[in-house]
Design a protein around this motif. Structure first.
Motif, PDB file in Angstrom:
ATOM      1  N   SER A 131       7.512   7.778   3.276  1.00 36.65           N
ATOM      2  CA  SER A 131       6.422   7.061   2.791  1.00 36.65           C
ATOM      3  C   SER A 131       5.529   7.426   1.786  1.00 36.65           C
ATOM      4  CB  SER A 131       5.802   6.528   3.973  1.00 36.65           C
ATOM      5  OG  SER A 131       5.043   5.449   3.745  1.00 36.65           O
ATOM      6  N   GLU A 186       0.892  -1.162  -0.138  1.00 36.09           N
ATOM      7  CA  GLU A 186       0.101   0.088  -0.021  1.00 36.09           C
ATOM      8  C   GLU A 186       0.904   1.085   0.060  1.00 36.09           C
ATOM      9  OE1 GLU A 186      -3.309   1.603   3.007  1.00 36.09           O
ATOM     10  OE2 GLU A 186      -3.827  -0.460   2.330  1.00 36.09           O
ATOM     11  N   THR A 187       2.069   1.076   0.742  1.00 30.83           N
ATOM     12  CA  THR A 187       3.077   2.311   0.695  1.00 30.83           C
ATOM     13  C   THR A 187       4.263   1.612   0.318  1.00 30.83           C
ATOM     14  OG1 THR A 187       3.411   2.100   3.100  1.00 30.83           O
ATOM     15  CG2 THR A 187       1.734   3.806   2.439  1.00 30.83           C
ATOM     16  N   LYS A 242       3.000  10.379   2.262  1.00 34.62           N
ATOM     17  CA  LYS A 242       2.079  10.128   3.555  1.00 34.62           C
ATOM     18  C   LYS A 242       3.017  10.352   4.634  1.00 34.62           C
ATOM     19  CE  LYS A 242      -1.266   9.091   1.063  1.00 34.62           C
ATOM     20  NZ  LYS A 242      -2.643   9.895   1.331  1.00 34.62           N
ATOM     21  N   SER A 267       2.457   6.723  -1.195  1.00 36.45           N
ATOM     22  CA  SER A 267       1.417   5.668  -1.382  1.00 36.45           C
ATOM     23  C   SER A 267       1.476   5.218  -2.559  1.00 36.45           C
ATOM     24  CB  SER A 267      -0.031   6.645  -1.417  1.00 36.45           C
ATOM     25  OG  SER A 267      -1.141   5.949  -1.916  1.00 36.45           O
ATOM     26  N   THR A 268       1.253   4.046  -2.776  1.00 35.61           N
ATOM     27  CA  THR A 268       1.358   3.389  -4.320  1.00 35.61           C
ATOM     28  C   THR A 268       0.391   3.428  -5.022  1.00 35.61           C
ATOM     29  OG1 THR A 268       0.669   1.261  -3.365  1.00 35.61           O
ATOM     30  CG2 THR A 268       2.897   1.641  -3.516  1.00 35.61           C
ATOM     31  N   SER A 314      -4.892  12.958  -6.718  1.00 37.36           N
ATOM     32  CA  SER A 314      -3.808  11.785  -6.641  1.00 37.36           C
ATOM     33  C   SER A 314      -2.694  12.485  -8.057  1.00 37.36           C
ATOM     34  CB  SER A 314      -4.414  10.554  -7.209  1.00 37.36           C
ATOM     35  OG  SER A 314      -4.836  10.474  -8.731  1.00 37.36           O
ATOM     36  N   SER A 331      -1.811   6.562  -5.008  1.00 40.72           N
ATOM     37  CA  SER A 331      -1.856   7.944  -5.406  1.00 40.72           C
ATOM     38  C   SER A 331      -0.621   8.810  -5.768  1.00 40.72           C
ATOM     39  CB  SER A 331      -2.588   9.098  -4.315  1.00 40.72           C
ATOM     40  OG  SER A 331      -1.577   8.981  -3.182  1.00 40.72           O
TER      41      SER A 331
END
Length: 157
Positions: free
Chosen positions: A91, A79-80, A100, A93-94, A150, A96
């Protein structure tokens, strides 16, 4: 995705090797014990404000008396994704592509980050002789408008 992409390697000259060693020491604080002999070149596709991961490995094939190299690309499954040297990590976000979180494991500082992509109307040039431009930010006071939620939406049009 496991795709094989063409690559080639080129001899590294002494000036570039010395410059690389200088920056490695400046960035990591450690002098490299051995300088590389070659640059590895391959065409990469990276989304705007994004990343891709490439794995480099030797193949058993030979070409022109030199070992050929293969690069494969892997899409993030988490997810990240965390990136960064040593104690400091960012970190992303994969989904958007947005930042994060920032985390320093040495100082234990953990800062959540929320990004927004906004559009601000600029001040008109006649009311102010120095209106907004490339190096000056002078919004007209109206609320900003959300452009995207995004990173991929920003560059899809």
């Amino acid at each position: 995705m496991g795709k094989i992409i063409q690559s080639q390697y080129v001899d590294l000259d002494n000036v570039t090797s010395n410059l690389r060693s200088f920056y490695v020491k400046a960035y990591t604080g450690i002098s490299p014990k051995k300088a590389p002999n070659y640059w590895l070149f391959f065409q990469a596709s990276v989304p705007p404000l994004g990343w891709n991961t490439f794995f480099i490995s030797k193949t058993s094939q030979k070409g022109n008396g030199r070992t050929m190299y293969v690069s494969t690309m892997e899409s993030p499954k988490e997810e990240t994704i965390e990136i960064g040297p040593g104690n400091f990590k960012l970190s992303f976000s994969t989904a958007s592509g947005q930042l994060k979180r920032m985390f320093n494991s040495k100082s234990r500082i953990d800062i959540p980050v929320q990004q927004s992509y906004l559009w601000y109307a600029s001040s008109p040039g006649d009311a102010d002789p120095q209106s907004s431009g490339a190096y000056i930010f002078r919004p007209n006071g109206s609320p900003p408008q959300v452009v995207s939620r995004s990173v991929s939406d920003l560059f899809s049009s």
